[in-house]
Design an enzyme around this catalytic site. Structure first.
Site, mmCIF file in Angstrom:
data_model
loop_
_atom_site.group_PDB
_atom_site.id
_atom_site.type_symbol
_atom_site.label_atom_id
_atom_site.label_comp_id
_atom_site.label_asym_id
_atom_site.label_seq_id
_atom_site.Cartn_x
_atom_site.Cartn_y
_atom_site.Cartn_z
ATOM 1 N N GLU A 148 44.310 100.588 73.694
ATOM 2 C CA GLU A 148 43.908 100.030 72.400
ATOM 3 C C GLU A 148 44.829 100.558 71.321
ATOM 4 O O GLU A 148 44.918 101.760 71.123
ATOM 5 C CB GLU A 148 42.475 100.442 72.083
ATOM 6 C CG GLU A 148 41.504 100.036 73.164
ATOM 7 C CD GLU A 148 40.076 100.409 72.820
ATOM 8 O OE1 GLU A 148 39.817 100.734 71.653
ATOM 9 O OE2 GLU A 148 39.250 100.369 73.726
ATOM 10 N N ARG A 191 47.309 113.899 71.547
ATOM 11 C CA ARG A 191 46.244 114.782 72.073
ATOM 12 C C ARG A 191 45.566 114.080 73.242
ATOM 13 O O ARG A 191 45.839 112.912 73.520
ATOM 14 C CB ARG A 191 45.202 115.091 70.986
ATOM 15 C CG ARG A 191 44.517 113.846 70.444
ATOM 16 C CD ARG A 191 43.432 114.173 69.421
ATOM 17 N NE ARG A 191 42.901 112.954 68.814
ATOM 18 C CZ ARG A 191 41.883 112.244 69.295
ATOM 19 N NH1 ARG A 191 41.276 112.610 70.410
ATOM 20 N NH2 ARG A 191 41.471 111.144 68.685
ATOM 21 N N HIS A 234 48.781 98.734 59.533
ATOM 22 C CA HIS A 234 49.168 97.644 58.644
ATOM 23 C C HIS A 234 47.924 96.792 58.431
ATOM 24 O O HIS A 234 47.124 96.630 59.352
ATOM 25 C CB HIS A 234 50.274 96.800 59.300
ATOM 26 C CG HIS A 234 50.674 95.624 58.468
ATOM 27 N ND1 HIS A 234 51.513 95.759 57.385
ATOM 28 C CD2 HIS A 234 50.343 94.310 58.544
ATOM 29 C CE1 HIS A 234 51.670 94.562 56.832
ATOM 30 N NE2 HIS A 234 50.984 93.678 57.508
ATOM 31 N N TYR A 262 44.342 87.632 68.494
ATOM 32 C CA TYR A 262 44.025 87.461 69.919
ATOM 33 C C TYR A 262 44.948 86.386 70.495
ATOM 34 O O TYR A 262 45.209 85.375 69.847
ATOM 35 C CB TYR A 262 42.572 86.996 70.104
ATOM 36 C CG TYR A 262 41.560 87.965 69.542
ATOM 37 C CD1 TYR A 262 41.539 89.290 69.966
ATOM 38 C CD2 TYR A 262 40.619 87.560 68.600
ATOM 39 C CE1 TYR A 262 40.614 90.183 69.450
ATOM 40 C CE2 TYR A 262 39.693 88.441 68.079
ATOM 41 C CZ TYR A 262 39.689 89.757 68.512
ATOM 42 O OH TYR A 262 38.780 90.632 67.998
ATOM 43 N N THR A 295 41.472 97.743 66.403
ATOM 44 C CA THR A 295 42.409 98.012 67.491
ATOM 45 C C THR A 295 42.688 96.727 68.261
ATOM 46 O O THR A 295 41.808 95.879 68.409
ATOM 47 C CB THR A 295 41.856 99.064 68.481
ATOM 48 O OG1 THR A 295 40.587 98.628 68.971
ATOM 49 C CG2 THR A 295 41.716 100.429 67.836
ATOM 50 N N ILE A 318 47.326 99.328 64.739
ATOM 51 C CA ILE A 318 48.568 99.142 63.999
ATOM 52 C C ILE A 318 48.291 99.494 62.539
ATOM 53 O O ILE A 318 47.317 99.016 61.952
ATOM 54 C CB ILE A 318 49.089 97.691 64.135
ATOM 55 C CG1 ILE A 318 49.203 97.319 65.624
ATOM 56 C CG2 ILE A 318 50.442 97.542 63.439
ATOM 57 C CD1 ILE A 318 49.605 95.897 65.892
ATOM 58 N N ASN A 370 43.525 95.172 71.849
ATOM 59 C CA ASN A 370 43.372 95.522 73.270
ATOM 60 C C ASN A 370 44.299 94.670 74.127
ATOM 61 O O ASN A 370 44.357 93.457 73.964
ATOM 62 C CB ASN A 370 41.935 95.236 73.739
ATOM 63 C CG ASN A 370 40.925 96.139 73.095
ATOM 64 O OD1 ASN A 370 40.812 96.170 71.873
ATOM 65 N ND2 ASN A 370 40.199 96.880 73.890
#
Ligand code: FMN
Length: 156
Positions: free
Chosen positions: A84, A109, A89, A96, A31, A87, A33
């Site tokens: 977070e 959800r 892919h 970063y 993820t 993607i 951030n």
């Protein structure tokens, strides 16, 4: 839920920073951030929860499908709110410091707590499958082609 619908799609732009590093290590689901200032500027109407949308890394990037978690990650008991983005892919390198643009297109959800990391993983895998299907709808493809991904504009 009606209120939340009216705020979507929401276009967010900001810098990617290092997270807690649990994403890829213990979950196998990387993820990206956002830095805290971006999360703090998100409108209050965007409630904590799990969403799907579109994402693009840097200026040269391609717009990809994504799902994201906004909130406190109850399973990991975070003290601060985070956004977070996973993607969908297979990137070869970390990004970063890059600018990440996200179109938050729909709600999946609420955030949940789980009794094991495997249950969390299964829930996220279901979110990914749901995301892949939802984003093939014509109205969702329009968001992908929005000028936001072509220009320097965007919220935050
Ligand atoms: C699509 C998606 C759904 C998620 N759902 C939950 C959830 O229901 N409960 C929770 O505690 N964390 C949830 N998470 C957050 C993960 O716990 C988090 O992304 C992971 O800990 C990686 O964080 P890190 O890389 O900052 O360490 C979700 C993340 C994603 C991408």
């Amino acid at each position: 839920m009606q209120n939340m619908k009216s705020i979507l799609p929401l276009y967010v732009k900001g810098k990617v920073v290092k997270g807690f590093g649990r994403g890829s290590k213990s979950l196998g689901i990387p993820t990206a951030n956002y830095e805290q200032s971006v999360v703090d500027k998100l409108p209050d109407q965007l409630k904590a929860g799990i969403y799907f949308g579109w994402a693009k890394v840097g200026n040269q990037g391609v717009v990809e499908k994504c799902c994201l978690s906004l909130g406190w990650n109850p399973y990991f008991k975070n003290q601060v709110k985070s956004m977070e983005t996973h993607i969908i892919h297979n990137y070869q390198e970390d990004f970063y410091g890059s600018i990440l643009k996200v179109c938050v297109a729909g709600h999946i959800r609420d955030e949940q707590n789980f009794s094991s990391i495997d249950e969390l993983k299964i829930a996220i895998e279901n979110d990914i499958q749901f995301t892949l299907k939802e984003l093939d709808k014509p109205e969702m493809l329009e968001y992908k082609n929005n000028n936001f991904f072509m220009t320097e504009n965007g919220f935050a």
